[in-house]
Structures are given as C-alpha cells and as structure tokens.
Design a protein around this motif. Sequence first.
Motif, PDB file in Angstrom:
ATOM      1  N   PRO A  66       0.810  -1.220   0.000  1.00  0.00           N
ATOM      2  CA  PRO A  66       0.000   0.000   0.000  1.00  0.00           C
ATOM      3  C   PRO A  66       0.849   1.279   0.000  1.00  0.00           C
ATOM      4  O   PRO A  66       0.515   2.247  -0.677  1.00  0.00           O
ATOM      5  CB  PRO A  66      -0.839  -0.117   1.275  1.00  0.00           C
ATOM      6  N   ALA A  67       1.942   1.279   0.747  1.00  0.00           N
ATOM      7  CA  ALA A  67       2.837   2.446   0.753  1.00  0.00           C
ATOM      8  C   ALA A  67       3.453   2.639  -0.631  1.00  0.00           C
ATOM      9  O   ALA A  67       3.561   3.768  -1.119  1.00  0.00           O
ATOM     10  CB  ALA A  67       3.922   2.283   1.811  1.00  0.00           C
ATOM     11  N   ALA A  68       3.846   1.552  -1.266  1.00  0.00           N
ATOM     12  CA  ALA A  68       4.420   1.633  -2.609  1.00  0.00           C
ATOM     13  C   ALA A  68       3.400   2.177  -3.604  1.00  0.00           C
ATOM     14  O   ALA A  68       3.738   3.006  -4.458  1.00  0.00           O
ATOM     15  CB  ALA A  68       4.932   0.267  -3.052  1.00  0.00           C
ATOM     16  N   ALA A  69       2.162   1.742  -3.484  1.00  0.00           N
ATOM     17  CA  ALA A  69       1.113   2.234  -4.391  1.00  0.00           C
ATOM     18  C   ALA A  69       0.895   3.733  -4.198  1.00  0.00           C
ATOM     19  O   ALA A  69       0.780   4.481  -5.182  1.00  0.00           O
ATOM     20  CB  ALA A  69      -0.183   1.459  -4.157  1.00  0.00           C
ATOM     21  N   ARG A  70       0.863   4.189  -2.943  1.00  0.00           N
ATOM     22  CA  ARG A  70       0.685   5.619  -2.673  1.00  0.00           C
ATOM     23  C   ARG A  70       1.864   6.425  -3.208  1.00  0.00           C
ATOM     24  O   ARG A  70       1.682   7.494  -3.806  1.00  0.00           O
ATOM     25  CB  ARG A  70       0.509   5.868  -1.174  1.00  0.00           C
ATOM     26  N   PHE A  71       3.075   5.932  -2.986  1.00  0.00           N
ATOM     27  CA  PHE A  71       4.270   6.641  -3.445  1.00  0.00           C
ATOM     28  C   PHE A  71       4.299   6.701  -4.971  1.00  0.00           C
ATOM     29  O   PHE A  71       4.638   7.738  -5.548  1.00  0.00           O
ATOM     30  CB  PHE A  71       5.512   5.948  -2.888  1.00  0.00           C
ATOM     31  N   THR A  72       3.928   5.621  -5.611  1.00  0.00           N
ATOM     32  CA  THR A  72       3.875   5.608  -7.074  1.00  0.00           C
ATOM     33  C   THR A  72       2.870   6.649  -7.569  1.00  0.00           C
ATOM     34  O   THR A  72       3.193   7.455  -8.453  1.00  0.00           O
ATOM     35  CB  THR A  72       3.500   4.206  -7.599  1.00  0.00           C
ATOM     36  N   MET A  73       1.672   6.657  -6.989  1.00  0.00           N
ATOM     37  CA  MET A  73       0.658   7.644  -7.398  1.00  0.00           C
ATOM     38  C   MET A  73       1.163   9.069  -7.196  1.00  0.00           C
ATOM     39  O   MET A  73       0.942   9.940  -8.031  1.00  0.00           O
ATOM     40  CB  MET A  73      -0.638   7.453  -6.606  1.00  0.00           C
ATOM     41  N   PHE A  74       1.836   9.301  -6.063  1.00  0.00           N
ATOM     42  CA  PHE A  74       2.359  10.642  -5.795  1.00  0.00           C
ATOM     43  C   PHE A  74       3.374  11.052  -6.856  1.00  0.00           C
ATOM     44  O   PHE A  74       3.291  12.141  -7.430  1.00  0.00           O
ATOM     45  CB  PHE A  74       2.992  10.719  -4.400  1.00  0.00           C
ATOM     46  N   LEU A  75       4.358  10.186  -7.131  1.00  0.00           N
ATOM     47  CA  LEU A  75       5.393  10.529  -8.110  1.00  0.00           C
ATOM     48  C   LEU A  75       4.813  10.682  -9.516  1.00  0.00           C
ATOM     49  O   LEU A  75       5.232  11.570 -10.271  1.00  0.00           O
ATOM     50  CB  LEU A  75       6.509   9.489  -8.100  1.00  0.00           C
ATOM     51  N   VAL A  76       3.869   9.833  -9.865  1.00  0.00           N
ATOM     52  CA  VAL A  76       3.205   9.951 -11.171  1.00  0.00           C
ATOM     53  C   VAL A  76       2.582  11.339 -11.294  1.00  0.00           C
ATOM     54  O   VAL A  76       2.772  12.045 -12.294  1.00  0.00           O
ATOM     55  CB  VAL A  76       2.148   8.836 -11.347  1.00  0.00           C
ATOM     56  N   GLN A  77       1.833  11.731 -10.274  1.00  0.00           N
ATOM     57  CA  GLN A  77       1.179  13.039 -10.318  1.00  0.00           C
ATOM     58  C   GLN A  77       2.194  14.174 -10.312  1.00  0.00           C
ATOM     59  O   GLN A  77       2.064  15.128 -11.092  1.00  0.00           O
ATOM     60  CB  GLN A  77       0.235  13.180  -9.119  1.00  0.00           C
ATOM     61  N   TYR A  78       3.193  14.089  -9.451  1.00  0.00           N
ATOM     62  CA  TYR A  78       4.183  15.163  -9.350  1.00  0.00           C
ATOM     63  C   TYR A  78       4.853  15.438 -10.689  1.00  0.00           C
ATOM     64  O   TYR A  78       5.069  16.581 -11.063  1.00  0.00           O
ATOM     65  CB  TYR A  78       5.248  14.824  -8.294  1.00  0.00           C
ATOM     66  N   TRP A  79       5.169  14.383 -11.419  1.00  0.00           N
ATOM     67  CA  TRP A  79       5.910  14.538 -12.669  1.00  0.00           C
ATOM     68  C   TRP A  79       5.018  14.736 -13.891  1.00  0.00           C
ATOM     69  O   TRP A  79       5.497  14.729 -15.012  1.00  0.00           O
ATOM     70  CB  TRP A  79       6.870  13.369 -12.870  1.00  0.00           C
ATOM     71  N   GLY A  80       3.713  14.917 -13.687  1.00  0.00           N
ATOM     72  CA  GLY A  80       2.851  15.301 -14.805  1.00  0.00           C
ATOM     73  C   GLY A  80       1.925  14.225 -15.323  1.00  0.00           C
ATOM     74  O   GLY A  80       1.296  14.407 -16.367  1.00  0.00           O
ATOM     75  N   GLY A  81       1.796  13.122 -14.608  1.00  0.00           N
ATOM     76  CA  GLY A  81       0.880  12.066 -15.009  1.00  0.00           C
ATOM     77  C   GLY A  81      -0.499  12.278 -14.406  1.00  0.00           C
ATOM     78  O   GLY A  81      -0.810  13.368 -13.908  1.00  0.00           O
TER      79      GLY A  81
END
Length: 136
Positions: free
Chosen positions: A49-64
């Motif tokens: 779950p932490a990995a999924a949240r971190f992935t979503m955060f980085l995706v959004q931060y970088w323009g996804g």
Amino acid sequence: MSEPSATEPTFYEQIGGHETIARIVEVFYEGVATDEVLRPIYPEDDLAPAAARFTMFLVQYWGGPTTYSTQRGHPRLRMRHAPFTVTMEARDHWLTHFRAGLDAVELTPEQDAEFWAYVQHAATFMVNTMDEPKPI
C-alpha cells in the motif's frame, strides 16, 4: 520542474510514464523492506500500500494522472510524515534506496539529474529532528 507546453510531453511521459516510476518505487521498497533504520517508519506489515501511494504521488508530481489527489487529497508531505522520527540518517538511507531505484531504469543523464535533484530536496525537507533515536 519545468512546465511542458501544450505540444511538449511532460517529464512523466519523457521518462516512460507509469512503468518507469513503478519500477523505481519497486526497487526503492525492496531496499526499505530490509533497512533497519527505515523499516520502523513504515508501520504496515505489507509495504505494497505504501508503494502504491508513493507511485501515485510521483506519477502526479511529474505530470501524469492526478489519481493521488483524487484519492488522498493534497499531498501534505510534512504533515503525513510528522508522526515519524525522520533523522538525517533516515534521509540518507532513504536516498540510498531511491538512488538504487533510479539506477534500475534507463533515464537520460539529464532526466536522472532532474529526478535526483528533486528527491534530494524532498528527502531533506522531510527531516523533522536532528536527534537520533534513543536505543531501546
């Protein structure tokens, strides 16, 4: 982070999108799972779950896609990490595992430098105490 024009791909797209970020996070959490300094900061037994949240955060931060904000609201990174003791030592361990994640993907030197500069800044921003934890 520079803002893309309407025709210019986002940094997220330039680096390979979700697949690339998911791989970075996967390698990062492989390191966290056995890290004696960082593992206590992640209270969940399952790091997925932490990995999924971190992935979503980085995706959004970088323009996804903005899935992170849709599901969790504003990132409020310092507030979300406030309950945990984040020392300079923890920051250094975190950066070691993130560096391994970046090394696992094939970014250009310029992309790597931009991503690395961001995570170094973010990791330092998360430090909330200069005191090292007391031994139990």
